[in-house]
Enzyme design. Structure first.
Site, mmCIF file in Angstrom:
data_model
loop_
_atom_site.group_PDB
_atom_site.id
_atom_site.type_symbol
_atom_site.label_atom_id
_atom_site.label_comp_id
_atom_site.label_asym_id
_atom_site.label_seq_id
_atom_site.Cartn_x
_atom_site.Cartn_y
_atom_site.Cartn_z
ATOM 1 N N ASP A 84 0.886 -1.166 0.000
ATOM 2 C CA ASP A 84 0.000 0.000 0.000
ATOM 3 C C ASP A 84 0.920 1.211 0.000
ATOM 4 O OD1 ASP A 84 -1.535 2.191 0.610
ATOM 5 O OD2 ASP A 84 -2.697 1.204 2.192
ATOM 6 N N ASN A 91 2.180 4.932 -10.442
ATOM 7 C CA ASN A 91 0.909 4.912 -11.182
ATOM 8 C C ASN A 91 -0.297 4.732 -10.256
ATOM 9 O OD1 ASN A 91 -0.971 4.006 -13.595
ATOM 10 N ND2 ASN A 91 -0.961 2.324 -12.113
ATOM 11 N N TYR A 105 -8.927 15.124 -5.741
ATOM 12 C CA TYR A 105 -8.095 14.461 -6.765
ATOM 13 C C TYR A 105 -7.206 15.478 -7.492
ATOM 14 C CZ TYR A 105 -7.189 11.436 -10.867
ATOM 15 O OH TYR A 105 -6.609 10.693 -11.873
ATOM 16 N N LYS A 115 -3.098 15.566 -7.616
ATOM 17 C CA LYS A 115 -2.325 15.441 -8.861
ATOM 18 C C LYS A 115 -1.491 16.702 -9.124
ATOM 19 C CE LYS A 115 -3.649 11.252 -10.090
ATOM 20 N NZ LYS A 115 -2.694 10.128 -10.087
HETATM 21 N N1 NAD Z 1 -8.341 6.126 -16.340
HETATM 22 C C1 NAD Z 1 -8.221 7.421 -16.609
HETATM 23 O O1 NAD Z 1 -8.978 7.965 -17.435
HETATM 24 C C2 NAD Z 1 -7.158 8.251 -15.938
HETATM 25 C C3 NAD Z 1 -7.035 9.576 -16.325
HETATM 26 C C4 NAD Z 1 -6.055 10.359 -15.749
HETATM 27 C C5 NAD Z 1 -5.204 9.824 -14.810
HETATM 28 N N2 NAD Z 1 -5.331 8.532 -14.426
HETATM 29 C C6 NAD Z 1 -4.388 8.027 -13.428
HETATM 30 O O2 NAD Z 1 -3.745 6.866 -13.924
HETATM 31 C C7 NAD Z 1 -3.436 5.983 -12.846
HETATM 32 C C8 NAD Z 1 -4.033 4.605 -13.114
HETATM 33 O O3 NAD Z 1 -5.419 4.742 -13.306
HETATM 34 P P1 NAD Z 1 -6.364 3.544 -13.782
HETATM 35 O O4 NAD Z 1 -7.465 4.157 -14.535
HETATM 36 O O5 NAD Z 1 -5.535 2.472 -14.423
HETATM 37 O O6 NAD Z 1 -6.915 3.059 -12.351
HETATM 38 P P2 NAD Z 1 -7.426 1.635 -11.864
HETATM 39 O O7 NAD Z 1 -8.332 1.882 -10.712
HETATM 40 O O8 NAD Z 1 -7.922 0.834 -13.020
HETATM 41 O O9 NAD Z 1 -6.057 0.949 -11.331
HETATM 42 C C9 NAD Z 1 -5.366 1.486 -10.223
HETATM 43 C C10 NAD Z 1 -4.492 0.402 -9.620
HETATM 44 O O10 NAD Z 1 -3.858 0.958 -8.453
HETATM 45 C C11 NAD Z 1 -4.005 0.039 -7.371
HETATM 46 N N3 NAD Z 1 -3.994 0.775 -6.096
HETATM 47 C C12 NAD Z 1 -4.991 1.557 -5.568
HETATM 48 N N4 NAD Z 1 -4.598 2.045 -4.379
HETATM 49 C C13 NAD Z 1 -3.344 1.579 -4.140
HETATM 50 C C14 NAD Z 1 -2.440 1.730 -3.061
HETATM 51 N N5 NAD Z 1 -2.735 2.456 -1.981
HETATM 52 N N6 NAD Z 1 -1.223 1.112 -3.150
HETATM 53 C C15 NAD Z 1 -0.916 0.356 -4.236
HETATM 54 N N7 NAD Z 1 -1.755 0.160 -5.276
HETATM 55 C C16 NAD Z 1 -2.949 0.767 -5.230
HETATM 56 C C17 NAD Z 1 -5.341 -0.648 -7.635
HETATM 57 O O11 NAD Z 1 -5.460 -1.863 -6.936
HETATM 58 C C18 NAD Z 1 -5.286 -0.817 -9.155
HETATM 59 O O12 NAD Z 1 -4.606 -1.993 -9.529
HETATM 60 C C19 NAD Z 1 -4.002 6.652 -11.577
HETATM 61 O O13 NAD Z 1 -2.967 7.369 -10.935
HETATM 62 C C20 NAD Z 1 -5.047 7.606 -12.122
HETATM 63 O O14 NAD Z 1 -5.253 8.696 -11.267
HETATM 64 C C21 NAD Z 1 -6.298 7.722 -14.977
#
Ligand code: NAD
Length: 246
Positions: free
Chosen positions: A58, A85, A149, A153
């Protein structure tokens, strides 16, 4: 020749899993540092056990982060690339948000990134080579319902710019990738009507793919990207340009 090692936090699904797969294709050994044990182990099965391993972590917890780096030392892993990520959302207008929802988002997205960067920086100062890629979001510029959020960021961006200065003389770059709307469980779990509104607001009228992000990360993780540091790389179909008419 021993493979170079990359850590991808939250690498079990969505963008993180695609980033891990991209790095494996580029011959990295990838450590998936993940809170979700089941998904983390499945990701390693998919990526191949010779190419990757799962470490429960975590990122918001200092003890977990210290344990991860201890685990790597015990396994004689090198470290060349860190991709922060892991990220979460708890979206609501500020008047409906609880202080717990604010704290949780900031702890995972900002404190987690900072903790991972601190431990990696200690390694990179010694080895005099490193690449840090922090995944922020286009939402750092502002989004309705995302005061927690967006703040987390924007914080990741400030942290990355300062760290880029601190690590520049150690041959270590620190960059930010700011994705726009990307098709992952995080977005496809939103109500259909909300997804439609978000797509409508895109200049490109479509969501991006996880490969759009992993390609940028793979480049920033490469040796060839050594003169690029402290920058924000929007991968967002033009959404960060600003207002549009028509
Ligand atoms: N999907 C989008 O449109 C989008 C847009 C902009 C930014 N992002 C950013 O990209 C990154 C990935 O997003 P995503 O859409 O793949 O999200 P997702 O929810 O599909 O995956 C996130 C992953 O992080 C893990 N996670 C959550 N909390 C955690 C913790 N405390 N320690 C370790 N692991 C942890 C989860 O288990 C999951 O595997 C994030 O930082 C998100 O903010 C996503």
């Amino acid at each position: 020749m021993k493979k170079k090692t990359a850590i991808v936090t939250g690498g079990a699904q969505g963008i993180g899993k695609a980033i891990a797969a991209g790095l494996v294709r580029n011959n990295f050994y990838v450590i998936i540092a993940e809170i979700n044990e089941e998904a983390g182990k499945t990701a390693v099965e998919d990526l191949g056990e010779n190419n990757s391993r799962f470490v429960a972590c975590d990122v918001a917890k200092e003890q977990d982060v210290l344990h991860l780096f201890e685990n790597m030392r015990e396994n004689n892993d090198s470290l060349e690339v860190l991709v922060n990520n892991a990220g979460i959302i708890r979206d609501r207008p500020i008047w409906k948000l609880t202080v717990e929802e604010f704290d949780l988002v900031v702890q995972v997205n900002l404190r987690g990134t900072w903790l991972m960067c601190r431990e990696a920086a200690k390694v990179f100062r010694e080895t005099k080579y490193g690449r840090i890629i922090n995944i922020a979001s286009r939402a750092w510029l502002g989004n309705f319902g995302q005061t927690n959020y967006s703040a987390s960021k924007a914080g990741v961006i400030g942290l990355s710019r300062s760290l880029a200065l601190e690590l520049a003389k150690y041959n270590t770059t620190v960059n930010v990738v700011a994705p726009g709307l990307i098709e992952t469980p995080l977005t496809t779990n939103l109500p259909q009507s909300v997804q439609q509104q978000l797509i409508e607001a895109q200049p490109t009228k479509k969501m991006g793919s996880v490969e759009d992000i992993s390609a940028m990360v793979a480049f920033l993780a490469s040796k060839e990207a050594g003169f690029i540091t402290g920058q924000i790389h929007h991968v967002d179909g033009g959404k960060s340009i600003g207002a549009r008419v028509g």
